[in-house]
Design a protein around this motif. Structure first.
Motif, PDB file in Angstrom:
ATOM      1  N   VAL A 161       4.322   6.249   7.495  1.00 41.12           N
ATOM      2  CA  VAL A 161       3.064   5.971   6.789  1.00 41.12           C
ATOM      3  C   VAL A 161       3.313   5.990   5.282  1.00 41.12           C
ATOM      4  CG1 VAL A 161       0.727   6.784   6.289  1.00 41.12           C
ATOM      5  CG2 VAL A 161       1.583   6.881   8.631  1.00 41.12           C
ATOM      6  N   SER A 162       4.144   6.932   4.809  1.00 40.71           N
ATOM      7  CA  SER A 162       4.300   7.019   3.352  1.00 40.71           C
ATOM      8  C   SER A 162       5.339   6.072   2.772  1.00 40.71           C
ATOM      9  CB  SER A 162       4.558   8.452   2.880  1.00 40.71           C
ATOM     10  OG  SER A 162       5.276   9.172   3.799  1.00 40.71           O
ATOM     11  N   SER A 167      -3.133  -3.727   5.235  1.00 41.83           N
ATOM     12  CA  SER A 167      -2.454  -2.431   5.226  1.00 41.83           C
ATOM     13  C   SER A 167      -3.206  -1.397   4.391  1.00 41.83           C
ATOM     14  CB  SER A 167      -1.017  -2.573   4.727  1.00 41.83           C
ATOM     15  OG  SER A 167      -0.991  -3.031   3.399  1.00 41.83           O
ATOM     16  N   LEU A 169      -6.891   2.211  15.875  1.00 40.96           N
ATOM     17  CA  LEU A 169      -6.686   1.996  14.438  1.00 40.96           C
ATOM     18  C   LEU A 169      -6.846   0.525  14.083  1.00 40.96           C
ATOM     19  CD1 LEU A 169      -5.814   3.164  11.675  1.00 40.96           C
ATOM     20  CD2 LEU A 169      -3.453   2.769  12.356  1.00 40.96           C
ATOM     21  N   GLY A 170      -6.252  -0.351  14.899  1.00 41.42           N
ATOM     22  CA  GLY A 170      -6.302  -1.778  14.596  1.00 41.42           C
ATOM     23  C   GLY A 170      -7.461  -2.491  15.273  1.00 41.42           C
ATOM     24  N   SER A 171      -8.329  -1.746  15.966  1.00 45.52           N
ATOM     25  CA  SER A 171      -9.413  -2.340  16.768  1.00 45.52           C
ATOM     26  C   SER A 171      -8.881  -3.497  17.601  1.00 45.52           C
ATOM     27  CB  SER A 171     -10.548  -2.871  15.882  1.00 45.52           C
ATOM     28  OG  SER A 171     -10.963  -1.893  14.999  1.00 45.52           O
ATOM     29  N   LYS A 180       4.864  10.431   9.948  1.00 43.09           N
ATOM     30  CA  LYS A 180       4.373  10.706   8.597  1.00 43.09           C
ATOM     31  C   LYS A 180       5.235   9.971   7.558  1.00 43.09           C
ATOM     32  CE  LYS A 180       2.986  14.733   5.968  1.00 43.09           C
ATOM     33  NZ  LYS A 180       2.737  16.153   5.943  1.00 43.09           N
ATOM     34  N   PRO A 191       1.283   2.363   8.768  1.00 45.99           N
ATOM     35  CA  PRO A 191       0.263   3.147   9.476  1.00 45.99           C
ATOM     36  C   PRO A 191       0.246   2.898  10.977  1.00 45.99           C
ATOM     37  CG  PRO A 191      -0.733   1.516   7.994  1.00 45.99           C
ATOM     38  CD  PRO A 191       0.718   1.582   7.654  1.00 45.99           C
ATOM     39  N   LEU A 192       0.622   1.719  11.427  1.00 43.27           N
ATOM     40  CA  LEU A 192       0.577   1.441  12.869  1.00 43.27           C
ATOM     41  C   LEU A 192       1.691   2.178  13.607  1.00 43.27           C
ATOM     42  CD1 LEU A 192      -0.378  -2.337  12.632  1.00 43.27           C
ATOM     43  CD2 LEU A 192      -1.787  -0.527  13.648  1.00 43.27           C
ATOM     44  N   LYS A 204      -7.192   4.465   6.907  1.00 42.95           N
ATOM     45  CA  LYS A 204      -7.708   4.911   8.211  1.00 42.95           C
ATOM     46  C   LYS A 204      -6.746   5.893   8.875  1.00 42.95           C
ATOM     47  CE  LYS A 204      -9.899   2.091  11.270  1.00 42.95           C
ATOM     48  NZ  LYS A 204     -10.185   0.820  11.991  1.00 42.95           N
ATOM     49  N   ALA A 205      -5.455   5.571   8.830  1.00 43.82           N
ATOM     50  CA  ALA A 205      -4.454   6.450   9.448  1.00 43.82           C
ATOM     51  C   ALA A 205      -4.390   7.790   8.724  1.00 43.82           C
ATOM     52  CB  ALA A 205      -3.078   5.776   9.443  1.00 43.82           C
ATOM     53  N   THR A 243       0.843  -1.187   0.000  1.00 41.12           N
ATOM     54  CA  THR A 243       0.000   0.000   0.000  1.00 41.12           C
ATOM     55  C   THR A 243       0.878   1.236   0.000  1.00 41.12           C
ATOM     56  OG1 THR A 243      -1.558  -1.241   1.353  1.00 41.12           O
ATOM     57  CG2 THR A 243      -1.930   1.116   1.171  1.00 41.12           C
ATOM     58  N   GLU A 274      -5.183  11.012  10.944  1.00 39.68           N
ATOM     59  CA  GLU A 274      -4.027  11.756  11.442  1.00 39.68           C
ATOM     60  C   GLU A 274      -3.439  12.744  10.450  1.00 39.68           C
ATOM     61  OE1 GLU A 274      -2.486  11.260  14.513  1.00 39.68           O
ATOM     62  OE2 GLU A 274      -3.991   9.798  15.123  1.00 39.68           O
ATOM     63  N   GLY A 297       4.759   0.674   3.331  1.00 39.41           N
ATOM     64  CA  GLY A 297       4.086  -0.169   2.339  1.00 39.41           C
ATOM     65  C   GLY A 297       3.319  -1.342   2.917  1.00 39.41           C
ATOM     66  N   GLY A 298       3.526  -1.661   4.189  1.00 36.57           N
ATOM     67  CA  GLY A 298       2.775  -2.730   4.856  1.00 36.57           C
ATOM     68  C   GLY A 298       2.019  -2.154   6.039  1.00 36.57           C
ATOM     69  N   ALA A 299       1.339  -3.037   6.781  1.00 37.15           N
ATOM     70  CA  ALA A 299       0.504  -2.573   7.889  1.00 37.15           C
ATOM     71  C   ALA A 299       1.314  -1.883   8.988  1.00 37.15           C
ATOM     72  CB  ALA A 299      -0.270  -3.743   8.485  1.00 37.15           C
ATOM     73  N   ALA A 323      -4.141   5.273  20.254  1.00 36.12           N
ATOM     74  CA  ALA A 323      -4.497   5.488  18.841  1.00 36.12           C
ATOM     75  C   ALA A 323      -4.196   4.234  18.014  1.00 36.12           C
ATOM     76  CB  ALA A 323      -3.741   6.693  18.284  1.00 36.12           C
ATOM     77  N   THR A 348       1.159   5.966  13.131  1.00 39.99           N
ATOM     78  CA  THR A 348       0.146   6.539  14.024  1.00 39.99           C
ATOM     79  C   THR A 348       0.679   6.661  15.438  1.00 39.99           C
ATOM     80  OG1 THR A 348      -1.702   5.771  12.688  1.00 39.99           O
ATOM     81  CG2 THR A 348      -2.147   6.115  15.029  1.00 39.99           C
ATOM     82  N   LEU A 405      -5.658  -0.071   6.964  1.00 36.93           N
ATOM     83  CA  LEU A 405      -4.980   0.691   8.023  1.00 36.93           C
ATOM     84  C   LEU A 405      -4.360   1.977   7.490  1.00 36.93           C
ATOM     85  CD1 LEU A 405      -3.298  -2.207  10.027  1.00 36.93           C
ATOM     86  CD2 LEU A 405      -5.326  -0.901  10.641  1.00 36.93           C
ATOM     87  N   ALA A 442       0.850   5.305   0.507  1.00 42.10           N
ATOM     88  CA  ALA A 442       0.130   6.521   0.900  1.00 42.10           C
ATOM     89  C   ALA A 442       0.249   7.582  -0.196  1.00 42.10           C
ATOM     90  CB  ALA A 442       0.683   7.056   2.214  1.00 42.10           C
ATOM     91  N   ARG A 455       3.121   9.673  15.304  1.00 43.19           N
ATOM     92  CA  ARG A 455       2.480  10.928  14.940  1.00 43.19           C
ATOM     93  C   ARG A 455       1.548  11.411  16.062  1.00 43.19           C
ATOM     94  NH1 ARG A 455       0.595  11.784   8.767  1.00 43.19           N
ATOM     95  NH2 ARG A 455      -0.776  10.020   9.150  1.00 43.19           N
ATOM     96  N   ARG A 456       0.776  10.473  16.632  1.00 39.39           N
ATOM     97  CA  ARG A 456      -0.142  10.884  17.700  1.00 39.39           C
ATOM     98  C   ARG A 456       0.643  11.295  18.952  1.00 39.39           C
ATOM     99  NH1 ARG A 456      -5.591  10.032  18.992  1.00 39.39           N
ATOM    100  NH2 ARG A 456      -5.854   9.942  16.743  1.00 39.39           N
TER     101      ARG A 456
END
Lengths: 139, 202
Positions: free
Chosen positions: B76-77, A80, B123-125, B73, B85-86, A86-87, A54, A91, B80-82, B119, B89, A83, A56, B92-93
C-alpha cells in the motif's frame, strides 16, 4: 505536501490527487474562495518523487498535519487515490482515528468542505456539504 | 495435504518467490497494461515487491499472519498505483484473518485468502467477470481445496479467460469494447502470486 497546520477543534481537509500540482492548486483555490477561512488544508498529490500516482505516506503525513482533534476529511480524485484512501481507512493504522473518506467531486467538494469547516462545523456537516456538490448541475 | 502446516519462514519464501516472479515478468505485465491501462503495472509491482522483500529481510515477522500484514502494508505504501491498495488489501486482510498462529494449515490459509479476496471485491466494488484480478483470485482460492498446484492452474486459466471479457472496472473500462481481446494485467499478476505459492510448496 504543503498546507496549513492543524487548528484545535476545526475539521482538517486533505486533498488527494494523482498529481501534486493539481492537489496544491485545488487547495489554493478552495482557500482563496473561502475568503478569510481558517480551516487547515493539506495537499497530498502524486508520488514522493514528484510523479503521477498516489502515496500512502504523503496522505498519512498530510492527515496528521491537519488533525486538530475534530476529525479529518479526505477528498480524492480518481482510481488509485480512491482505492488507497479506502484501503487506509479500512485496514490500516496510518491515519488518525477520526479520518474519513468523503464521497464528493474533487474540486467543487473541496471548496464546499473548506468553507464549511472554516465555520467550525463538525465532520459530518463538512462531509455532507462536500457531497452535496454532486447535486450542483451546470446545465 | 490436510496435515500441511505452514510457518512464517514458508510465507517469507512465498513473498520472496512472488518478488522474483514479478521481477522476471515485469516487462510482460507492463506490456499487457500498455494495451488497456497506463503501462505501469510491471514497474509498480516490481517496486512494491522489492520493498516487501527488503522489509521481510530486515525484520522477519514471527508468524504467517504478520508476514502477510507486513507485505500488504508495504505494498500500500510503495506501489503508487491502484494495484498497491488492491494487492495490499488482499495480503493484509488474509494476514489479519490468520491471526497470531505460529503455523497454519491449508484450510486456514484458504479461509484467510477467501477473506482477503472478498475484501478486494469490496474495495473495488467488483465481482468475477469484470475483467479484474478477481477473475484469477476467485477460482484460485476455490481450487486451493485441491492443493497448491490446482490453485496455480486455476489462477492461470482464470487470467487467460479475461481475454474475451469487456472491462467493467478501472481505467480499462473507459475503453469499452476496445478492452476485449487483451488479458487483464491484474489477473496476470494475481496468477503469479499463486504460481509462486505452488513453487515454494513443491
Amino acid at each position: 505536501m504543503t498546507g496549513r497546520r492543524a487548528v484545535a477543534g476545526t475539521v482538517g481537509i486533505v486533498l488527494v490527487s494523482h498529481s501534486g500540482p493539481v492537489a496544491e492548486s485545488v487547495a489554493a483555490l478552495a482557500l482563496g474562495l473561502a475568503g478569510g477561512a481558517q480551516a487547515p488544508v493539506a495537499a497530498a498529490g502524486g508520488t514522493p518523487d514528484g510523479g503521477l500516482g498516489t502515496s500512502a505516506e504523503l496522505i498519512a503525513e498530510a492527515a496528521r498535519s491537519v488533525d486538530g482533534g475534530a476529525g479529518v476529511a479526505l477528498l480524492v480524485d480518481l482510481g488509485s487515490a480512491v482505492l488507497t484512501v479506502k484501503a487506509m481507512v479500512a485496514e490500516g493504522d496510518e491515519l488518525p482515528e477520526s479520518a474519513r473518506l468523503v464521497d464528493a467531486p474533487f474540486l467543487e467538494g473541496a471548496v464546499a468542505a473548506v468553507v464549511t469547516a472554516s465555520t467550525g462545523a463538525d465532520l459530518t456537516a463538512v462531509a455532507t456539504a462536500a457531497g452535496e456538490a454532486y447535486g450542483y448541475r451546470k446545465e | 495435504m490436510s496435515e500441511t502446516a505452514l510457518d512464517a519462514a514458508f510465507f517469507v519464501r512465498w513473498m520472496t518467490a512472488v518478488a522474483a516472479a514479478v521481477d522476471r515478468e515485469a516487462d510482460h505485465l507492463t506490456e499487457l497494461d500498455s494495451a488497456i491501462g497506463d503501462a505501469d503495472h510491471g514497474s509498480n509491482l516490481k517496486r512494491g515487491f522489492t520493498a516487501v522483500r527488503t522489509a521481510l529481510e530486515k525484520e522477519p515477522p514471527a508468524t504467517p499472519g504478520a508476514v502477510l500484514v507486513t507485505a500488504g502494508k508495504t505494498l500500500v505504501s510503495t506501489v503508487g498505483g491502484a494495484s498497491g491498495p488492491l494487492f495490499g488489501t488482499l495480503l493484509r486482510r488474509t494476514g489479519k484473518t490468520l491471526g497470531d498462529a505460529e503455523r497454519v494449515g491449508l484450510g486456514e490459509l484458504r479461509d484467510g485468502l477467501r477473506a482477503g479476496v472478498d475484501a478486494v471485491g469490496q474495495l473495488g466494488s467488483s465481482a468475477p467477470g469484470d475483467k479484474t484480478m478477481l477473475d484469477a483470485l476467485d477460482p484460485a482460492v476455490t481450487a486451493l481445496a485441491d492443493g497448491f498446484a490446482a490453485a496455480a492452474e486455476a489462477a492461470g486459466a482464470g487470467s487467460r479467460a479475461t481475454v474475451p471479457l469487456q472491462a467493467r472496472k478501472g481505467r480499462a473500462s473507459y475503453l469499452g469494447e476496445r478492452s476485449i481481446g487483451h488479458e487483464d494485467p491484474g489477473a496476470a499478476s494475481s496468477a503469479l502470486l499463486f504460481a509462486a505459492l505452488a513453487e515454494v510448496a513443491r
